[in-house]
Write a protein that holds these residues in place. Structure first.
Motif, PDB file in Angstrom:
ATOM      1  N   CYS A 133       0.897  -1.318   0.001  1.00 26.21           N
ATOM      2  CA  CYS A 133      -0.051   0.028  -0.112  1.00 26.21           C
ATOM      3  C   CYS A 133       0.914   1.164   0.188  1.00 26.21           C
ATOM      4  CB  CYS A 133      -0.754   0.245   1.241  1.00 26.21           C
ATOM      5  SG  CYS A 133      -1.816   1.525   1.532  1.00 26.21           S
ATOM      6  N   CYS A 136      -0.183   3.220   3.682  1.00 27.15           N
ATOM      7  CA  CYS A 136       0.266   2.613   5.132  1.00 27.15           C
ATOM      8  C   CYS A 136       1.288   1.251   4.983  1.00 27.15           C
ATOM      9  CB  CYS A 136      -0.920   1.945   5.877  1.00 27.15           C
ATOM     10  SG  CYS A 136      -1.689   0.587   4.895  1.00 27.15           S
ATOM     11  N   TYR A 138       0.970  -1.871   5.004  1.00 23.14           N
ATOM     12  CA  TYR A 138       0.253  -3.039   4.388  1.00 23.14           C
ATOM     13  C   TYR A 138       1.006  -3.723   3.205  1.00 23.14           C
ATOM     14  CZ  TYR A 138      -3.174  -6.402   2.658  1.00 23.14           C
ATOM     15  OH  TYR A 138      -3.828  -7.466   2.188  1.00 23.14           O
ATOM     16  N   CYS A 159      -6.283  -1.063  -0.591  1.00 24.62           N
ATOM     17  CA  CYS A 159      -5.909  -1.443   0.638  1.00 24.62           C
ATOM     18  C   CYS A 159      -7.061  -1.738   1.549  1.00 24.62           C
ATOM     19  CB  CYS A 159      -4.645  -0.486   1.107  1.00 24.62           C
ATOM     20  SG  CYS A 159      -4.309  -0.766   3.082  1.00 24.62           S
ATOM     21  N   CYS A 162      -6.346   0.725   5.006  1.00 29.01           N
ATOM     22  CA  CYS A 162      -6.808   2.030   4.727  1.00 29.01           C
ATOM     23  C   CYS A 162      -7.661   2.622   3.554  1.00 29.01           C
ATOM     24  CB  CYS A 162      -5.360   2.948   5.261  1.00 29.01           C
ATOM     25  SG  CYS A 162      -4.108   3.099   3.717  1.00 29.01           S
ATOM     26  N   GLY A 164      -6.085   2.804   0.641  1.00 26.16           N
ATOM     27  CA  GLY A 164      -4.894   3.371  -0.148  1.00 26.16           C
ATOM     28  C   GLY A 164      -4.881   2.576  -1.367  1.00 26.16           C
TER      29      GLY A 164
HETATM   30 ZN   LIG Z   1      -2.971   1.038   3.409  1.00 25.64          ZN
END
Ligand SMILES: [Zn+2]
Length: 261
Positions: A133, A136, A138, A159, A162, A164
């Motif tokens: 991501c 974040c 991830y 994501c 979040c 994203g």
């Molecule tokens: Zn994320």
């Protein structure tokens, strides 16, 4: 040809630390088209959007129209997913098991070297199946998040933490990847290489030419395996004009016979 193969097999038997430098030609025997970077699956072809593939799979496009970038990343990912590593990848991994100081530097993003069992691996352009991501921390895999490209989904993938933008951990056009490779590059700098194979690559990038010219200066034998002549052919001591899987399989057989006798 047999004379060259025998001479190269001798080099393998004598060597302790072999460096394999691999390009798209290594994966050609898997049925993947030889591609330039991530885009060559369609090299020289305009996309449906009427733009060159290099633009579609660029950092700029990912920022502005990620659905376009992802449409083509998906096609390339699905092509890689449908195929698997070939005999050449297998032999390289077998040689590493036999000679643990063996190193593999690959330009390919298909992850076949790793899948075949290579461990001392420098993946200079990253690996397509690794996703992260941009917002974040991830991280996941294409297998996990995209079900291995097996079912249609809305692109770009989001994501799950979040919301994203998800992207693969590869070098897109207009980017320099390298980040994850710095440690491994040190490994290459510190290694004492006594034999180099150049397989299916024609790119004279500095990360290829640097170890090559260093080795050449130290009289380290260089073997090129490529069906065609390349910009790097001149520096090689042995030029094998054939495919990677067939050549490495033959070399492995010769080595096996000599080791057994
Ligand atoms: Zn994320």
């Amino acid at each position: 040809m047999d004379n060259i193969l025998n001479a190269v097999a001798d080099c393998i038997l004598k060597a302790e630390s072999i460096l394999f430098i691999a390009g798209a030609g290594l994966s050609a025997d898997s049925g993947l088209p030889t591609y330039r970077g991530v885009g060559g699956l369609f090299e020289g072809v305009l996309t449906q959007e009427g733009i060159p593939i290099e633009e579609a799979i660029s950092n700029k496009m990912l920022q502005t129209r990620p659905e376009v970038t992802w449409k083509y990343l998906w096609q390339i990912g699905a092509a890689c997913h449908r195929t698997k590593f070939n005999r050449a990848h297998e032999v390289i991994a077998q040689i590493e098991s036999w000679k643990p100081d063996t190193l593999v530097l690959t330009q390919n993003i298909d992850g076949f070297e790793r899948a075949a069992g290579s461990k001392n691996l420098i993946e200079v352009h990253g690996r397509l199946s690794e996703l992260y991501c941009v917002n974040c921390s991830y991280r996941t895999t294409a297998e996990e998040l995209l079900a291995g490209y097996s079912k249609p989904m809305n692109l770009p993938p989001k994501c799950p933490v979040c919301g994203g933008l998800i992207r693969p951990d590869i070098e897109l056009f207009g980017e320099h990847h390298m980040s994850s490779s710095e440690e491994t590059f040190k490994m290459l700098d510190n290694a004492t290489i006594d034999l180099i194979f150049l397989i299916g690559t024609s790119r004279d990038y500095p990360y290829i030419t640097k170890p090559l010219y260093k080795a050449h200066g130290l009289n380290v034998p260089i073997v090129e395996i490529n069906p065609a002549e390349t910009a790097l052919s001149e520096i090689a001591d042995y030029n094998i004009r054939s495919t990677a899987a067939d050549t490495l399989d033959k070399l492995w057989s010769i080595c096996e016979k000599r080791r057994g006798s």
